[in-house]
Design a protein around this motif. Structure first.
Motif, PDB file in Angstrom:
ATOM      1  N   ARG A 198      66.631   9.291  65.306  1.00  0.00           N
ATOM      2  CA  ARG A 198      66.044   8.173  64.461  1.00  0.00           C
ATOM      3  C   ARG A 198      64.861   8.451  63.716  1.00  0.00           C
ATOM      4  N   PRO A 199      63.810   9.236  63.982  1.00  0.00           N
ATOM      5  CA  PRO A 199      62.662   9.735  63.149  1.00  0.00           C
ATOM      6  C   PRO A 199      63.134  10.729  62.049  1.00  0.00           C
ATOM      7  N   ALA A 200      64.284  11.279  62.294  1.00  0.00           N
ATOM      8  CA  ALA A 200      64.698  12.328  61.272  1.00  0.00           C
ATOM      9  C   ALA A 200      64.986  11.911  59.783  1.00  0.00           C
ATOM     10  N   PHE A 201      65.363  10.549  59.591  1.00  0.00           N
ATOM     11  CA  PHE A 201      65.340   9.886  58.319  1.00  0.00           C
ATOM     12  C   PHE A 201      64.167   9.735  57.671  1.00  0.00           C
ATOM     13  N   PHE A 202      63.148   9.915  58.226  1.00  0.00           N
ATOM     14  CA  PHE A 202      62.005   9.686  57.554  1.00  0.00           C
ATOM     15  C   PHE A 202      60.789  10.441  57.626  1.00  0.00           C
ATOM     16  N   GLY A 203      60.888  11.492  58.156  1.00  0.00           N
ATOM     17  CA  GLY A 203      60.114  12.689  58.200  1.00  0.00           C
ATOM     18  C   GLY A 203      60.534  13.712  59.187  1.00  0.00           C
ATOM     19  N   PRO A 204      59.824  14.727  59.308  1.00  0.00           N
ATOM     20  CA  PRO A 204      59.905  16.007  60.358  1.00  0.00           C
ATOM     21  C   PRO A 204      60.157  15.509  61.589  1.00  0.00           C
ATOM     22  N   SER A 205      61.016  15.668  62.346  1.00  0.00           N
ATOM     23  CA  SER A 205      61.344  15.289  63.694  1.00  0.00           C
ATOM     24  C   SER A 205      61.364  16.318  64.884  1.00  0.00           C
ATOM     25  N   ALA A 206      61.149  16.078  66.010  1.00  0.00           N
ATOM     26  CA  ALA A 206      61.450  17.105  67.180  1.00  0.00           C
ATOM     27  C   ALA A 206      62.893  17.446  67.379  1.00  0.00           C
ATOM     28  N   PHE A 207      63.787  16.398  67.014  1.00  0.00           N
ATOM     29  CA  PHE A 207      65.153  16.683  67.059  1.00  0.00           C
ATOM     30  C   PHE A 207      65.702  17.708  65.901  1.00  0.00           C
ATOM     31  N   ILE A 208      65.528  17.437  64.868  1.00  0.00           N
ATOM     32  CA  ILE A 208      66.064  18.598  63.890  1.00  0.00           C
ATOM     33  C   ILE A 208      65.418  19.666  63.978  1.00  0.00           C
ATOM     34  N   ASP A 209      63.973  19.743  64.157  1.00  0.00           N
ATOM     35  CA  ASP A 209      63.086  20.840  64.199  1.00  0.00           C
ATOM     36  C   ASP A 209      63.601  21.643  65.418  1.00  0.00           C
ATOM     37  N   LEU A 210      64.033  21.407  66.304  1.00  0.00           N
ATOM     38  CA  LEU A 210      64.392  21.941  67.582  1.00  0.00           C
ATOM     39  C   LEU A 210      65.553  22.911  67.112  1.00  0.00           C
ATOM     40  N   ILE A 211      66.665  22.362  66.206  1.00  0.00           N
ATOM     41  CA  ILE A 211      67.653  23.075  65.540  1.00  0.00           C
ATOM     42  C   ILE A 211      67.191  23.967  64.531  1.00  0.00           C
ATOM     43  N   HIS A 212      66.297  23.769  63.844  1.00  0.00           N
ATOM     44  CA  HIS A 212      65.777  24.715  62.660  1.00  0.00           C
ATOM     45  C   HIS A 212      65.031  25.660  63.567  1.00  0.00           C
ATOM     46  N   THR A 213      64.177  25.500  64.514  1.00  0.00           N
ATOM     47  CA  THR A 213      63.667  26.539  65.377  1.00  0.00           C
ATOM     48  C   THR A 213      64.737  27.489  66.004  1.00  0.00           C
ATOM     49  N   LEU A 214      65.928  26.851  66.652  1.00  0.00           N
ATOM     50  CA  LEU A 214      66.933  27.774  67.317  1.00  0.00           C
ATOM     51  C   LEU A 214      67.892  28.723  66.145  1.00  0.00           C
ATOM     52  N   GLN A 215      68.026  27.880  64.930  1.00  0.00           N
ATOM     53  CA  GLN A 215      68.801  28.822  63.882  1.00  0.00           C
ATOM     54  C   GLN A 215      67.835  30.051  63.588  1.00  0.00           C
ATOM     55  N   LEU A 216      66.500  29.781  63.095  1.00  0.00           N
ATOM     56  CA  LEU A 216      65.763  30.858  63.021  1.00  0.00           C
ATOM     57  C   LEU A 216      65.666  31.983  64.014  1.00  0.00           C
ATOM     58  N   ASP A 217      65.419  31.643  65.271  1.00  0.00           N
ATOM     59  CA  ASP A 217      65.167  32.487  66.414  1.00  0.00           C
ATOM     60  C   ASP A 217      66.506  33.146  66.653  1.00  0.00           C
ATOM     61  N   ILE A 218      67.522  32.590  66.361  1.00  0.00           N
ATOM     62  CA  ILE A 218      69.099  33.296  66.741  1.00  0.00           C
ATOM     63  C   ILE A 218      69.147  34.419  65.633  1.00  0.00           C
ATOM     64  N   THR A 219      68.916  33.969  64.504  1.00  0.00           N
ATOM     65  CA  THR A 219      69.249  34.782  63.162  1.00  0.00           C
ATOM     66  C   THR A 219      68.357  35.650  62.537  1.00  0.00           C
ATOM     67  N   GLY A 220      66.957  35.224  62.740  1.00  0.00           N
ATOM     68  CA  GLY A 220      65.824  35.925  62.363  1.00  0.00           C
ATOM     69  C   GLY A 220      65.839  35.694  60.679  1.00  0.00           C
ATOM     70  N   ALA A 221      66.501  34.692  60.222  1.00  0.00           N
ATOM     71  CA  ALA A 221      66.450  34.246  58.846  1.00  0.00           C
ATOM     72  C   ALA A 221      65.080  33.764  58.586  1.00  0.00           C
ATOM     73  N   ASP A 222      64.667  33.708  57.185  1.00  0.00           N
ATOM     74  CA  ASP A 222      63.200  33.200  56.667  1.00  0.00           C
ATOM     75  C   ASP A 222      63.197  31.755  56.601  1.00  0.00           C
ATOM     76  N   ILE A 223      64.192  31.114  56.261  1.00  0.00           N
ATOM     77  CA  ILE A 223      64.509  29.612  56.240  1.00  0.00           C
ATOM     78  C   ILE A 223      65.699  29.136  56.722  1.00  0.00           C
ATOM     79  N   SER A 224      65.438  27.925  57.405  1.00  0.00           N
ATOM     80  CA  SER A 224      66.651  27.149  57.835  1.00  0.00           C
ATOM     81  C   SER A 224      66.815  25.602  57.064  1.00  0.00           C
TER      82      SER A 224
END
Length: 580
Positions: free
Chosen positions: A345-371
C-alpha cells in the motif's frame, strides 16, 4: 372413405418427412480464462478460502451437462499455468508426477485449450510437458516453429455435435518477445493475430465448411502497438475486421466483457471475457435450426456467470485431495522471520519497506549499482513474525528471472521519467490527485481498475538519491542528486542495473520508449541472468539470512512536499476505501 384415408396417410407421411428434414440443435459453450493456478477454492498465498477455482467451475459444468450432455463444449483460454502455488509446485518442484493442471482439465473433459503469455513464461520444458499430457489440443495458430514455418501447436479444433460442425481457432497475443526471455520460447515466433486469422479463416471455410466458428484468443479488446510492432490486445479488431467468426472468446486483460459487435461484413459477433481467477465464466447458448442438414438460422446469447453460487464439486475435491495436501505442505514451510510487517500500500506514495526489500535483495544477489522494481501486487501484505513459502508469492507475484543490464545515467533518468509519468498525475493545484486515476474503472479489472496505467510498471529505483516533481511534465520530473553512497551520479557513465526479465525484455516499454533503446538491442545490454525465477532466489536469500529487518530506504520522494504529502493521504483513502 378410402380416398380420405389415403389423403390423411399421405399428409402424415409428409409431416414426418418435413419433421425429419427440420431439426433444432442447442449447444452450451463454456469458457474459462486466466485461471492463474486457482484450481482449488482456497488461496494458498493468503491461506483463506477462495471464491474462484476450477472446483467451482466443475460444479457448474456438472449441472449443465445433465441437460446438454455432449453438447456442452468446455474451452480454456490460457494463463492457467501461473499464479497460485498449485501451479508453481507442479511446474518446478514436483516435475515427476503428472502435472496437476492437465490432470484436472482431463478430469473436467475440456474440449480445447489455448496458450497464454504466462503459460509461455513457465518455459518450454514446462509447457511442452503440460501440453503432452492433455487429452485435448492446446491451440496456437500464431505460435510458429521457426525451423518449419508451421504452427507449433494445432491451429484449430473441429468439433461435431448433432450434425453441427464447430471450429475453434486459437491464438495468443503476439507481444511475447516484449516480455519474456527468448530462452523460454526458443525456436518459436508469434505472428500478428489479424493476419493469422485471415489466413486460417480462408482455410477453415474451404476445408471444413463449418456451421459455427469460435475465436479463442488470449488477448483483450483495447488494441495498441507494443514496442512499435506487436499489436497487443487485438481480439476486438479480429472480431470486427475478419468476417466469419460467430463468437470471439477473449482473455488476458482480466476485464469482464459481454457484448455483440458488427463485423465489416455486417454480421453480428458475440465477444465475451470472463476476467480472471475462475470467479466468473463465459456462458453461451447457441440455438441452430437445421433443414436437410443445413443451418437455416443461428441464435447466440451470452452472459457472464458467477461460479460461487454453484458451490464446490465434492467429486473434484475428493479426487484431487492428495495433490491439495502436497501443495499445502509446500507452502507451509517456514523460511525465515520478519521483524516488521510490510505492505504494498505505501509503495504507491513513496519509498516502502516492501519494495525496498526487493531492491535490497536484487542488489545483494547481483552486486549491481542500481535496482529497478515495481509493486507487482496491488494490495499484498506479509505480517511480521514467521515467514513461509506462501508469503513469497505475495512478495513476488510472477516467475520473472533476475537480469543485470548496462544502462547509461541518461538512460536511467529517462527510464524513471516514463515510469513516474505513467504513475503520477501532473498536479496543478494542492487539491489535485497525486496518482493518475481512471475516471471510470472497468468492471472486473480488479487491481487494474483504478490506475490509468498498470501498477506493475510503476518502477522506482534504489542505489541513487532522487526527487520526483509531480508539477513538471515528462522529461523534467526526475532530479538525481547522487548515488546512494554519496558519490556523484553522471549522465554519461555506464551503470550495472538489476531488474526483472519482464522489464529487461521490454515489458512496459520503459526501456524502449522511456530509455530509447531499440527492442532488438535490449538483449545486447544483458550481462547477467539467473537460470531460475527471481522468487526462487528471494526464498533462498531469506532462508540463508534467517531474520530480516525490512525498512524503507528513503532514497527518493515526491515534491513539492507541501502538495504531495496531503495529496498522498487523500489518495490512499480513495484507493483503498473499498478494500479496508
Amino acid at each position: 372413405m378410402k380416398r380420405i384415408g389415403f389423403f390423411y396417410g399421405l399428409l402424415f407421411c409428409l409431416v414426418l418427412s418435413v419433421a425429419a428434414q427440420e431439426k433444432v440443435v442447442k449447444l452450451k459453450i463454456v469458457e474459462t480464462s486466466d485461471v492463474h493456478g486457482n484450481y482449488y477454492p482456497y488461496n494458498f498465498i493468503t491461506r483463506h478460502e477462495w471464491k474462484g477455482s476450477l472446483a467451482r467451475i466443475y460444479s457448474f459444468v456438472q449441472k449443465e451437462r445433465e441437460q446438454y450432455k455432449e453438447n456442452l463444449i468446455l474451452l480454456d483460454n490460457g494463463d492457467i499455468l501461473q499464479g497460485q502455488p498449485t501451479a508453481y509446485y507442479y511446474n518446478y518442484i514436483d516435475t515427476v508426477s503428472p502435472h496437476l493442471c492437465s490432470e484436472m482439465m482431463n478430469y473436467m473433459k475440456y474440449d480445447a485449450g489455448n496458450m497464454g503469455n504466462h503459460d509461455v513464461e513457465t518455459g518450454r520444458a514446462v509447457f511442452d510437458r503440460w501440453i503432452a499430457t492433455c487429452d485435448f489440443p492446446v491451440l496456437g495458430a500464431n505460435i510458429i516453429d521457426t525451423s518449419t514455418g508451421k504452427p507449433h501447436l494445432a491451429p484449430y479444433k473441429v468439433l461435431e455435435r448433432d450434425g453441427v460442425k464447430i471450429v475453434v481457432l486459437g491464438m495468443i497475443t503476439p507481444a511475447i518477445p516484449a516480455w519474456l526471455s527468448e530462452n523460454l520460447w526458443k525456436g518459436l515466433r508469434f505472428d500478428d493475430m489479424e493476419e493469422t486469422a485471415r489466413k486460417w479463416m480462408k482455410i477453415i471455410h474451404e476445408k471444413e465448411n463449418p456451421d459455427v466458428v469460435i475465436g479463442l484468443f488470449h488477448a483483450g479488446q483495447e488494441a495498441f502497438k507494443m514496442s512499435g510492432k506487436y499489436n497487443e490486445n487485438a481480439s476486438l479488431n479480429v472480431a470486427k475486421n475478419v468476417p466469419g467468426f460467430d463468437i470471439v472468446l477473449m482473455g488476458h486483460d482480466h476485464a469482464r466483457e459481454c457484448k455483440k459487435v458488427m463485423n465489416v461484413a455486417g454480421d453480428s459477433v458475440l465477444i465475451i471475457d470472463p476476467a480472471s481467477n475462475g470467479i466468473v465464466l463465459s456462458n453461451i447458448d447457441v440455438t441452430l435450426k437445421l433443414k436437410d442438414g443445413k443451418v437455416q438460422s443461428k441464435d447466440i446469447k451470452g452472459e457472464l456467470t458467477e461460479t460461487e453460487t454453484y458451490g464446490i464439486s465434492e467429486d473434484f475435491m475428493k479426487y484431487f485431495a492428495p495433490q491439495y495436501e502436497a501443495v499445502q505442505k509446500f507452502v507451509s514451510k517456514k523460511i525465515g522471520t520478519f521483524t516488521e510487517s510490510i505492505s504494498t500500500r505505501p509503495a504507491f506514495f513513496g519509498p516502502s519497506a516492501f519494495i525496498d526489500l526487493i531492491h535490497t535483495l536484487q542488489l545483494d544477489i547481483t552486486g549491481a549499482d542500481i535496482s529497478f522494481a515495481a509493486p507487482l501486487s496491488f494490495d499484498a501484505e506479509i505480517k511480521k513474525g514467521d515467514v513461509f513459502v506462501s508469503d513469497m508469492f505475495n512478495l513476488y507475484k510472477y516467475e520473472n528471472m533476475l537480469y543485470v543490464m548496462t544502462l547509461s545515467g541518461k538512460e536511467i533518468k529517462d527510464f524513471l521519467e516514463m515510469s513516474y509519468y505513467m504513475w503520477t498525475n501532473r498536479m496543478k493545484s494542492p487539491e489535485d490527485h497525486l496518482l493518475w486515476f481512471k475516471e471510470k474503472p472497468r468492471e472486473g479489472a480488479e487491481d487494474r481498475a483504478s490506475f490509468w496505467n498498470f501498477s506493475f510498471n510503476f518502477d522506482s529505483a534504489s542505489g541513487i538519491i532522487y526527487t520526483v516533481d509531480v508539477t513538471k511534465p515528462q522529461g523534467e520530473k526526475i532530479t538525481i542528486t547522487s548515488m546512494a553512497d554519496g558519490s556523484p551520479f553522471r549522465m554519461d557513465k555506464i551503470y550495472k542495473v538489476a531488474l526483472n526479465s519482464y522489464r529487461g525484455n521490454g515489458g512496459g516499454e520503459l526501456l524502449t520508449k522511456g530509455s530509447g533503446i531499440p527492442q532488438e538491442k535490449l538483449k545486447d545490454r544483458i550481462i547477467f541472468s539467473t537460470d531460475k525465477d527471481l522468487r526462487f532466489y528471494l526464498m533462498n536469500y531469506i532462508e540463508k539470512k534467517g531474520k530480516m529487518d525490512p525498512k524503507a530506504l528513503n532514497q527518493w520522494k515526491f515534491v513539492p512536499e507541501k502538495w504531495t504529502v496531503p495529496a498522498a493521504r487523500r489518495d490512499y483513502e480513495y484507493l483503498f476505501r473499498s478494500v479496508q
